[in-house]
Design an enzyme around this catalytic site. Sequence first.
Site, mmCIF file in Angstrom:
data_model
loop_
_atom_site.group_PDB
_atom_site.id
_atom_site.type_symbol
_atom_site.label_atom_id
_atom_site.label_comp_id
_atom_site.label_asym_id
_atom_site.label_seq_id
_atom_site.Cartn_x
_atom_site.Cartn_y
_atom_site.Cartn_z
ATOM 1 C CB SER A 181 -36.682 22.314 -3.017
ATOM 2 O OG SER A 181 -37.817 22.743 -3.864
ATOM 3 C CE LYS B 32 -39.451 19.319 -5.467
ATOM 4 N NZ LYS B 32 -38.729 20.074 -4.437
#
Length: 248
Positions: free
Chosen positions: A51, A92
Amino acid sequence: MSGTTSRTDEGHGRLGSKLSGLAVALGCVLFLGGFLWGAVAYAPYTVPTDSMSPTITSGDRILAERVDGSEIRRGDVVVFRQETWGNAPMVKRVVAVGGDTVACCTDGKLTVNGKQIDEGYLPEGEQAELTGIPEITVPKGRLFLLGDERSGSLDSTAHLTEAGNGTVPRSHVDARVDAVVWPMDGMLARPTGFEKLGALSSPGPLRLITTALVVGMVLVLGGAAYGPVAKRFGGRGRTTQPEPAGVG
């Protein structure tokens, strides 16, 4: 009359031994100090997904500096926990902080406070967001986070209907990622596209810690090797001169 003898390097040998011992001692201090400093300042993580590709890919080993959530700024890659997203630590990128207005897309780019952000860390040719992000004002004390691989990242955009519009409290941040150490990609590139909105975070002390470890190891190995090396080459270079006969 007594005979003369050749000069010896005994004094030099003693000085060399003292210096080698000092080098070993200093090297141990630097190496152990750097190791302890690193253990306190950083936490290692293994990233299980893509991701954050291409910045961080599945299986990469990262080092993240333990920081307070209040220190986090736009562009930082962080390790955090959010109960509604899952129980495991997640990685993230922070694209907006409390008080910011974030949206996507304008000319294919993310906008924060009306300014288009150049995201050089995105995969080549990929847009800032495929499905779009409605204009959201990030609540105070919270962060809006996206993965660098926008097409496959379960990030704030997947939780827009939750309280806080998919944002995460600053207090849920455990650490800020400084480097990928395996494979040895090194320090993360600075997210310069966010500079127009304010100062970026400064890198942690990882370079200083690495320098201390390397210099310490070199001093220890060099100091420990001095004795055998000096003995080997000193023996080869030393010559014995006969003592002239005395005069009766």
